[in-house]
Design a protein around this motif. Structure first.
Motif, short mmCIF file in Angstrom:
data_model
loop_
_atom_site.label_atom_id
_atom_site.label_comp_id
_atom_site.label_asym_id
_atom_site.label_seq_id
_atom_site.Cartn_x
_atom_site.Cartn_y
_atom_site.Cartn_z
N SER A 302 0.84 -1.21 0.00
CA SER A 302 0.00 0.00 0.00
C SER A 302 0.87 1.25 0.00
O SER A 302 0.60 2.22 -0.73
N ILE A 367 -6.83 -5.04 2.49
CA ILE A 367 -7.10 -3.86 1.68
C ILE A 367 -6.38 -2.63 2.23
O ILE A 367 -5.80 -1.84 1.48
N LYS A 383 -15.98 -8.12 -1.72
CA LYS A 383 -15.13 -6.94 -1.58
C LYS A 383 -13.69 -7.24 -1.98
O LYS A 383 -13.02 -6.44 -2.64
N TRP A 387 -11.43 -5.88 -5.17
CA TRP A 387 -10.14 -5.26 -4.89
C TRP A 387 -9.03 -5.86 -5.75
O TRP A 387 -8.22 -5.14 -6.32
N GLN A 390 -9.23 -4.59 -9.24
CA GLN A 390 -8.76 -3.21 -9.39
C GLN A 390 -7.25 -3.10 -9.19
O GLN A 390 -6.58 -2.32 -9.87
N TYR A 391 -6.73 -3.88 -8.24
CA TYR A 391 -5.30 -3.84 -7.92
C TYR A 391 -4.72 -5.26 -7.92
O TYR A 391 -4.55 -5.87 -6.87
N TYR A 394 -1.95 -6.86 -5.44
CA TYR A 394 -2.21 -7.42 -4.12
C TYR A 394 -2.35 -8.95 -4.16
O TYR A 394 -2.13 -9.60 -3.15
#
Length: 451
Positions: A302, A367, A383, A387, A390-391, A394
């Motif tokens: 992150s 997240i 969720k 995530w 989108q990314y 990870y």
């Protein structure tokens, strides 16, 4: 018991600088040391909400954790959620207290335990669970796992090794990680390298040469560290100790392959290597875009993505490169319950452990911080699915779990880690004689593993 505790104190003191890297955030981006009560003010405001249904005062628990920045943000938010839900229902209030990096927390914990002022709950860097279990400071969770019917198979297999000591579970996976390869895709593309084609150590070496020729920048920037070294040896079919952790195995051709690989790149000006004490150089190389490849915990993802976004360069992640095979050790921390608690405190502490390792919380933790989603079922959470779409950066560490292994549980390995880090720095940075240094390191390792 006293003999075990004194031995543990000696080992922790000797390893004072050895465990801060494992699974923490991006090197050099951790927040500075702060008071142990950091982040507790807002939690105190919810203490009244946690009073028992009969109006009695709540059971007060303290939870010690390590590492700041995104970890501190997540733990304080999650503890608030516990206090306002399960805590409010069952009359439990938890105060989370930051204690610095892992090594700081470990040292404070053993001192507080002896003084009778230890918290009820704590995180432990995974390689130190065996040390604290054998020292009698943390208690087995077997009875509570069995009574609640907790499905331990829902935790990823690669995360459980450092939870069990002598077939008894002393901790549950919490903020867990693997080391991964980070790539500045902007630099790679400028040099005509396709990041998607980076898979092996040969690929990294070839790409490093192209980056240096096209941009004058390094291929690799890396602090020399035992956690990375464990992974590197695995990728060439070896490891630092044997299977039952009774023999050190660093004086061999596998280790020489690792050493020669990095020394060759360094000598050609393609790798920037430095002792772990100078690990802030990695952050500087990342921000200045002076290197294309970095090795770091997924727990720093992150923060590193934030740096890349702010400075306008692409950042991708990948498995630790393949030599003869893929391989990596896990890292990060587990959550444990201190020994010597009253039955009431044990019941309350177990409620907090269950909450913090639940599916919902492992999704939130992943997240917010970049650490792994520790439960298999969390991967299917809506969720989490969104995530990862989108990314995708990870999900790399999660996929890498399929070929991961735990870290040694032998208490003597905690001290050996420091010896390993220092020896590798002497060889790869200061050009110490390889044969002599490895022979001395292996002899010291055998002594520590069999004390």
């Amino acid at each position: 018991m006293k003999r075990q505790i004194h031995k543990m104190m000696a080992l922790l003191a000797a390893a004072a600088m050895s465990v801060s890297a494992i699974g923490c955030g991006a090197t050099g981006t951790q927040g500075s040391s702060q008071a142990a009560s950091s982040g507790t003010a807002s939690q105190e405001s919810t203490a009244q909400e946690s009073a028992s249904a009969d109006g009695s005062s709540p059971i007060e628990l303290t939870f010690w954790y390590a590492n700041s920045d995104t970890v501190e943000t997540y733990i304080n938010e999650a503890t608030e959620r516990f206090n306002s839900t399960v805590g409010a229902e069952k009359g439990i209030h938890v105060t989370a207290e930051y204690q610095g990096e892992y090594t700081d927390l470990h040292q404070k914990l053993q001192a507080a335990y002896i003084a009778g002022t230890a918290p009820q709950l704590t995180v432990l860097e995974i390689g130190s669970v065996g040390l604290f279990a054998e020292g009698g400071m943390i208690q087995s969770l077997d009875d509570r796992i069995e009574a609640d019917g907790m499905d331990m198979s829902d935790f990823h297999d690669g995360l459980l090794y450092n939870c069990y000591i002598d077939d008894s579970c002393y901790a549950l996976p919490f903020l867990r990680s693997t080391s991964i390869l980070y790539m500045n895709t902007s630099l790679l593309e400028e040099a005509g390298v396709n990041p998607e084609e980076i898979e092996t150590w040969d690929d990294v070496a070839e790409a490093s040469e192209k980056v240096n020729e096209a941009t004058g920048k390094y291929g690799i920037s890396m602090p020399v560290n035992y956690w990375f070294h464990e992974a590197f040896m695995l990728t060439w079919g070896g490891f630092t100790v044997n299977e039952d952790e009774t023999q050190c195995t660093v004086d061999n051709e596998v280790d020489r392959t690792v050493i020669n690989y990095f020394k060759d790149l360094r000598d050609r000006g393609l790798a920037h290597l430095y002792p772990y004490a100078e690990a802030d150089k990695m952050s500087a190389d990342l921000m200045n875009q002076d290197a294309a490849f970095f090795f770091q915990s997924t727990g720093g993802l992150s923060q590193m993505l934030s740096v890349a976004d702010e400075l306008g360069f692409g950042l991708q992640t990948a498995f630790i490169p393949k030599g003869t095979q893929f391989g990596v050790t896990t890292g990060g921390c587990n959550i444990a319950m201190l020994s010597g608690l009253s039955e009431e405190e044990q019941n309350a502490a177990w409620e907090y452990i269950k909450f913090m390792t639940s599916v919902d919380e492992t999704v939130e933790a992943s997240i917010v911080t970049g650490y792994l989603a520790t439960r298999k079922s969390a991967v299917e959470d809506e969720k989490m699915v969104e995530w990862y779409e989108q990314y995708p950066q990870y999900k790399v560490a999660l996929d890498q779990l399929a070929i991961s292994s735990g870290r040694p549980n032998n208490p003597g390995y905690v001290e050996f880690q420091e010896e390993l880090t220092d020896a590798m720095a002497e060889i790869m940075v200061n050009d110490a004689d390889v044969d002599t240094t490895l022979a001395e390191l292996e002899a010291k390792g055998n002594e520590l593993l069999n004390e």
